[in-house]
Design a protein around this motif. Structure first.
Motif, PDB file in Angstrom:
ATOM      1  N   PHE A  80       0.831  -1.203   0.000  1.00 42.12           N
ATOM      2  CA  PHE A  80       0.000   0.000   0.000  1.00 42.12           C
ATOM      3  C   PHE A  80       0.867   1.255   0.000  1.00 42.12           C
TER       4      PHE A  80
ATOM      5  N   THR B 216       2.978   1.893  -3.215  1.00 42.83           N
ATOM      6  CA  THR B 216       2.212   2.391  -4.350  1.00 42.83           C
ATOM      7  C   THR B 216       1.906   3.870  -4.207  1.00 42.83           C
ATOM      8  N   VAL B 217       1.634   4.312  -2.988  1.00 45.72           N
ATOM      9  CA  VAL B 217       1.241   5.705  -2.754  1.00 45.72           C
ATOM     10  C   VAL B 217       2.461   6.619  -2.675  1.00 45.72           C
ATOM     11  N   VAL B 218       3.477   6.223  -1.943  1.00 43.36           N
ATOM     12  CA  VAL B 218       4.659   7.071  -1.745  1.00 43.36           C
ATOM     13  C   VAL B 218       5.945   6.265  -1.896  1.00 43.36           C
TER      14      VAL B 218
ATOM     15  N   ASN C 167       6.680   4.202  -9.612  1.00 40.56           N
ATOM     16  CA  ASN C 167       6.308   2.803  -9.405  1.00 40.56           C
ATOM     17  C   ASN C 167       6.941   1.889 -10.450  1.00 40.56           C
TER      18      ASN C 167
ATOM     19  N   ASN D 114       4.431   9.880  -9.575  1.00 40.66           N
ATOM     20  CA  ASN D 114       4.303   8.715  -8.710  1.00 40.66           C
ATOM     21  C   ASN D 114       4.152   7.439  -9.533  1.00 40.66           C
TER      22      ASN D 114
ATOM     23  N   GLY E  45      -5.343   5.262  -1.688  1.00 41.11           N
ATOM     24  CA  GLY E  45      -4.200   5.871  -1.016  1.00 41.11           C
ATOM     25  C   GLY E  45      -4.230   7.379  -0.988  1.00 41.11           C
ATOM     26  N   ARG E  46      -4.646   7.995  -2.088  1.00 42.81           N
ATOM     27  CA  ARG E  46      -4.617   9.458  -2.139  1.00 42.81           C
ATOM     28  C   ARG E  46      -5.687  10.086  -1.250  1.00 42.81           C
TER      29      ARG E  46
ATOM     30  N   GLY F 119      -3.666   0.601  -2.407  1.00 38.11           N
ATOM     31  CA  GLY F 119      -2.964   1.873  -2.513  1.00 38.11           C
ATOM     32  C   GLY F 119      -3.358   2.652  -3.736  1.00 38.11           C
ATOM     33  N   ALA F 120      -3.514   1.963  -4.870  1.00 38.34           N
ATOM     34  CA  ALA F 120      -3.888   2.642  -6.104  1.00 38.34           C
ATOM     35  C   ALA F 120      -5.303   3.213  -6.030  1.00 38.34           C
TER      36      ALA F 120
ATOM     37  N   PRO G 183      -1.757  11.499   4.700  1.00 40.71           N
ATOM     38  CA  PRO G 183      -0.400  10.945   4.644  1.00 40.71           C
ATOM     39  C   PRO G 183       0.310  10.941   5.992  1.00 40.71           C
TER      40      PRO G 183
ATOM     41  N   PRO H 101       0.764  12.873  -9.441  1.00 33.81           N
ATOM     42  CA  PRO H 101       0.276  11.521  -9.746  1.00 33.81           C
ATOM     43  C   PRO H 101       1.039  10.841 -10.883  1.00 33.81           C
TER      44      PRO H 101
END
Length: 257
Positions: free
Chosen positions: A18, A21-23, A189, A185, A232-233, A228-229, A237, A182
């Motif tokens: 998770f 994927t986000v950070v 990935n 990011n 997550g946003r 996460g995809a 955070p 985005p």
């Protein structure tokens, strides 16, 4: 390792997938868990890298919409990530275990600092974009070599250990490219997937792997990447940033005992 231990490892893999994927920085979750369960540091790092590779692929696949129009960029930067991942993996295998035990606490500390500084870094990147005055997605003049060197260096770091590799990549790509976060990011990935994948291949060929651990992390990381995809946003955070730093500090204490 018992089934309860493997379940704990799998749950750590979900959280790591998770976060990656986000950070980024999922290794700061899984690696300390493996150490706490008695897995030797080098074996833990090798198994963790292999386990997180499927999650990296799942995260990149889930963010396909943000990757549209970035094929040429991936083809240009991807080989640098692959080369860096191989170099880092070889360094891990060539250096003695004592060197790894001495270096990892420093790397974890750097990772924690990067996680804490990530919001300020993002603000500075956004301000630079606003002042740049170039079209979206264009590479700033004179930045191609620096960007490539940064991606290569991050690949070496990721192949050797990888904690906060994603945070490093976001910072480097955000400074070098004029793109929304985005899309940066999503590119991060893909590059992290290449590093983890090629390092994992090296480890499978020439190193000892704790396969139950690697599989448990891999299954969890794939599930976590999907979460996460999708959501997550939407999550604050600060929540997972605090958890990462707390676990990282616990890992440093555990290694230095």
């Amino acid at each position: 390792m018992t089934w309860v231990d493997l379940l704990l490892v799998g749950l750590a893999g979900v959280w790591a997938g998770f976060i990656n994927t986000v950070v980024g920085s999922g290794t700061l979750i899984t690696f300390p868990v493996l150490l706490a369960l008695g897995v030797p540091p080098v074996v833990a790092n090798v198994s963790n890298t292999i386990g997180l590779a499927p999650g990296s692929f799942a995260g990149a696949w889930a963010m396909r919409p943000e990757l549209r129009g970035q094929r040429s960029r991936i083809l240009r930067l991807g080989p640098l990530s692959l080369a860096g991942g191989i170099i880092g993996a070889v360094l891990l295998l060539l250096l003695p275990a004592s060197a790894f035990a001495a270096i990892v606490p420093v790397l974890i500390a750097i990772g924690c600092v990067l996680v804490l500084l990530q919001p300020a870094l993002s603000r500075r990147v956004a301000a630079r974009r606003e002042r740049a005055g170039v079209g979206s997605g264009e590479l700033r003049r004179g930045g191609a070599v620096a960007l490539g060197a940064g991606v290569l260096g991050t690949g070496v770091y990721g192949g050797y250990f990888g904690a906060a590799q994603g945070v490093l990549l976001i910072g480097i790509l955000g400074i070098g490219l004029d793109e929304p976060l985005p899309r940066i990011n999503a590119l991060k990935n893909v590059l992290a997937m290449l590093v983890n994948g090629v390092a994992g291949i090296v480890f499978i060929i020439v190193s000892d792997v704790d396969w139950p651990v690697a599989v448990a992390i891999g299954v969890g990381a794939v599930l976590g990447a999907q979460l996460g995809a999708r959501v997550g946003r939407r999550l604050p955070p600060t929540v997972y940033r605090v958890v990462i730093v707390a676990v990282g500090v616990a890992a440093i204490v555990n290694l230095l005992r």
